[in-house]
Design a protein around this motif. Structure first.
Motif, PDB file in Angstrom:
ATOM      1  N   ASP A  18       0.961  -0.879  -0.416  1.00  0.00           N
ATOM      2  CA  ASP A  18      -0.105  -0.336  -0.453  1.00  0.00           C
ATOM      3  C   ASP A  18       0.961   1.541   0.224  1.00  0.00           C
ATOM      4  O   ASP A  18       0.559   2.198  -1.099  1.00  0.00           O
ATOM      5  CB  ASP A  18      -0.781  -0.343   1.368  1.00  0.00           C
ATOM      6  N   GLY A  41      -5.722  -1.932  -0.744  1.00  0.00           N
ATOM      7  CA  GLY A  41      -7.337  -2.236   0.790  1.00  0.00           C
ATOM      8  C   GLY A  41      -7.842  -1.612   0.087  1.00  0.00           C
ATOM      9  O   GLY A  41      -9.168  -2.120   0.987  1.00  0.00           O
ATOM     10  N   GLN A  42      -7.816  -0.484  -1.319  1.00  0.00           N
ATOM     11  CA  GLN A  42      -9.212   0.159  -1.627  1.00  0.00           C
ATOM     12  C   GLN A  42     -10.191  -0.996  -2.510  1.00  0.00           C
ATOM     13  O   GLN A  42     -11.268  -0.662  -2.748  1.00  0.00           O
ATOM     14  CB  GLN A  42      -8.815   1.097  -2.674  1.00  0.00           C
ATOM     15  N   MET A  52      -9.744   4.282   2.452  1.00  0.00           N
ATOM     16  CA  MET A  52      -9.165   3.934   3.054  1.00  0.00           C
ATOM     17  C   MET A  52      -8.108   5.267   3.250  1.00  0.00           C
ATOM     18  O   MET A  52      -8.338   6.114   1.829  1.00  0.00           O
ATOM     19  CB  MET A  52      -7.262   3.495   1.721  1.00  0.00           C
ATOM     20  N   ALA A 101      -6.842   1.658   6.693  1.00  0.00           N
ATOM     21  CA  ALA A 101      -9.222   1.237   6.495  1.00  0.00           C
ATOM     22  C   ALA A 101      -9.779   2.393   7.721  1.00  0.00           C
ATOM     23  O   ALA A 101      -9.485   2.825   8.744  1.00  0.00           O
ATOM     24  CB  ALA A 101      -9.317   0.087   6.758  1.00  0.00           C
TER      25      ALA A 101
END
Length: 157
Positions: free
Chosen positions: A23, A37-38, A43, A62
């Motif tokens: 990330d 994570g999106q 995020m 998050a």
């Protein structure tokens, strides 16, 4: 599907070490617009100061956006210790986040008691994994802890 993956024992062993690094790299090369994570949740890249070191830190997290602020949960992927970034926010509440390429200066505040009780159902509806992570850390058990919840709001002028 994403929640099931995040709770799988194999992901629990490998994901926490790999996903944040990926990330950070994606965030840097995309100008703050892309993180793995999106694919699961909104995020932010949290920019904060180390509680002990005083050094600048960047942590992909998050978030549940809410108006001009954000909610953060110190889930630490269900691990038994509070994530380091939560201690940093307690020591140095002035932070910044980058959300969709836009940087905002904010102030973090630990939310507990009745206020935490009121927001918790919204947070667990937003990401049911938080409820599972809390079950993995039931207060009163050997490694019990209450997941820390923070509210980030714009800094006062």
């Amino acid at each position: 599907m994403a929640q099931g993956l995040s709770l799988h024992p194999a992901f629990q062993r490998v994901g926490p070490a790999v996903v944040p690094k990926l990330d950070k790299t994606l965030h840097k090369v995309s100008g703050g617009r892309v993180m793995i994570g999106q694919m699961m949740l909104p995020m932010v890249m949290l920019e904060h100061t180390g509680a002990k070191s005083g050094l600048a830190r960047r942590t992909p997290l998050a978030t549940m956006p809410d108006g001009d602020g954000f909610w953060l949960v110190g889930s630490n992927y269900g691990r038994h210790d509070h994530p380091a970034w939560t201690a940093n926010l307690l020591a140095h509440p002035d932070v910044a986040v980058v959300h969709h390429g836009k940087r905002q200066e904010l102030r973090a505040r630990l939310v507990d008691g009745a206020e935490r009780d009121a927001i918790w159902p919204k947070l667990t509806a937003f990401w049911p994994g938080y409820a599972e992570y809390q079950k993995m850390n039931e207060p009163g058990s050997e490694h019990g802890r209450v997941l820390r919840v923070f509210r980030l709001d714009p800094r006062p002028a």
